[in-house]
Enzyme design. Structure first.
Site, short mmCIF file in Angstrom:
data_model
loop_
_atom_site.label_atom_id
_atom_site.label_comp_id
_atom_site.label_asym_id
_atom_site.label_seq_id
_atom_site.Cartn_x
_atom_site.Cartn_y
_atom_site.Cartn_z
N CYS A 356 1.39 -0.76 0.47
CA CYS A 356 0.20 0.01 -0.18
C CYS A 356 0.94 1.33 -0.02
CB CYS A 356 -1.00 0.27 1.45
SG CYS A 356 -1.48 -1.57 1.58
N ILE A 357 1.81 1.04 0.51
CA ILE A 357 2.97 2.42 1.13
C ILE A 357 4.38 2.13 -0.76
CG2 ILE A 357 2.72 2.38 3.27
CD1 ILE A 357 5.28 1.51 2.96
#
Length: 366
Positions: A356-357
């Protein structure tokens, strides 16, 4: 910023490459929201820096940082990581950054999706989100990459491709009325194909239990290579995640990809179940309009939420009872890559994990 192109990637011969194809680098952003990250985001920043360092050993990493955090981030991140002042509302580059596409001649372009903070005013995670809405265009400006402006609210974590025409996603997210209520399934499929250069969508149902992104695919399942999918799995039939994963398994086993192949499914045991502690919840400064962090809340932990770098896979360490087993399964799925685990509970507390990052920048072919 430069005007967007007036065509689509597919019309121009571009496609989204699989994550295991060669990268020129990786983008991340620096966490600092006190209403999402506990203790002023200090523990999360340590985790982000560790992820950046693990990836930087395999490919260049760029981190977007606000002016107020620039010196702190520069001191915390490895020297090899490029730090760029670029405003964001939060630190989820997978979802706010561009999706890069390539063509057979070696060119690279980017897709700028619309962003509404995972649901806008109907279930979104914060307001306003205008800085995050501009992130993709700014990243493409820094990279000197032409931009397509997609007419679709979509986050990068909601799609996963095999690089050979197939896109994997969930109904819970892409068919959610808080994203594109005016579009039906067929219209969304057409938009995906036009902007990813794909030919077939494999729809799973719900995502991981309590995933605040409305069930992103990158927390539930991902391609390990064409024809092979890793799936978050819970064996306990009394755990609500079991039914979700069972449904996903049945759909995957019944599906074929764009090349007509049946899919091999590798079960990747989930950590936990994991819940937030009182201390962890107390460290967050709640504000009106943001998602509350409460003691006892189930965390949407998943080992599928890893990043495939050029020569290694960086995966989250979330549960001492399961970390080693998960790493071994991932290593079996990626025999040509080193598998590195990074302590990632602090990222999970904020609502996501390593995939996600991060946002990969594919290497243009020479």
């Amino acid at each position: 910023m430069a005007s967007p192109l007036d065509t689509t990637p597919a019309a121009d011969g571009f496609r989204m490459p699989a994550e295991w194809e060669p990268h020129a680098g990786c983008w991340m952003a620096w966490p600092e929201r006190p209403d999402n990250w506990r203790r002023g985001a200090e523990p999360a920043q340590e985790a982000y820096a560790a992820v950046a360092g693990a990836i930087a050993a395999a490919e260049p990493v760029t981190t977007a940082v606000s002016d107020g955090q620039f010196e702190r981030a520069r001191a915390a991140l490895p020297d090899s990581v490029r730090v760029v002042e670029l405003s964001t509302d939060d630190a989820w580059l997978r979802d706010t950054g561009p999706t890069f596409v390539v063509d057979g001649a070696g060119a690279r372009r980017g897709v700028d999706w619309r962003f509404n903070a995972w649901g806008g005013l109907e279930g979104g995670l914060y307001f306003p989100w205008d800085r995050d809405e501009r992130v993709a265009a700014k990243v493409l400006e820094v990279e000197g990459t032409p931009r397509y402006l997609a007419p679709l609210v979509l986050e990068g974590g909601s799609i996963h491709v095999d690089g050979e025409g197939t896109v994997l996603t969930t109904e819970q997210c892409l068919l959610n009325p808080n994203r594109n209520p005016e579009l039906d399934r067929a219209a969304i499929e057409a938009a995906l194909h036009a902007h990813l250069g794909t030919e077939k969508v494999i729809w799973l149902g719900d995502g991981v239990l309590e995933d605040e992104t409305d069930g992103h695919i990158d927390n539930l399942a991902c391609f390990a290579r064409p024809g092979v999918v890793l799936l978050t799995w819970v064996e306990d039939p009394d755990d609500p995640q079991h039914a979700i994963s069972r449904d996903a398994l049945e759909r995957l086993e019944a599906a074929t990809d764009a090349r007509g192949r049946s899919l091999e499914v590798i079960k990747l045991p989930a950590p936990g179940p994991l819940t937030a502690t009182a201390e962890e919840a107390a460290g967050v400064e709640p504000v009106e309009g943001s998602r509350p962090r409460r003691a006892g809340d189930r965390l949407a932990g998943s080992y599928v939420n890893f990043y495939i770098a050029n020569s290694r896979v960086v995966y989250p360490l979330l549960d001492p009872a399961r970390d080693e087993e998960a790493g071994a399964i991932i290593a079996g799925a990626f025999p040509d890559r080193e598998v590195i685990g990074v302590s990632a509970r602090e990222i999970l507390l904020g609502g996501g994990n390593i995939h996600c990052i991060t946002q990969q920048v594919p290497a243009p072919r020479r």
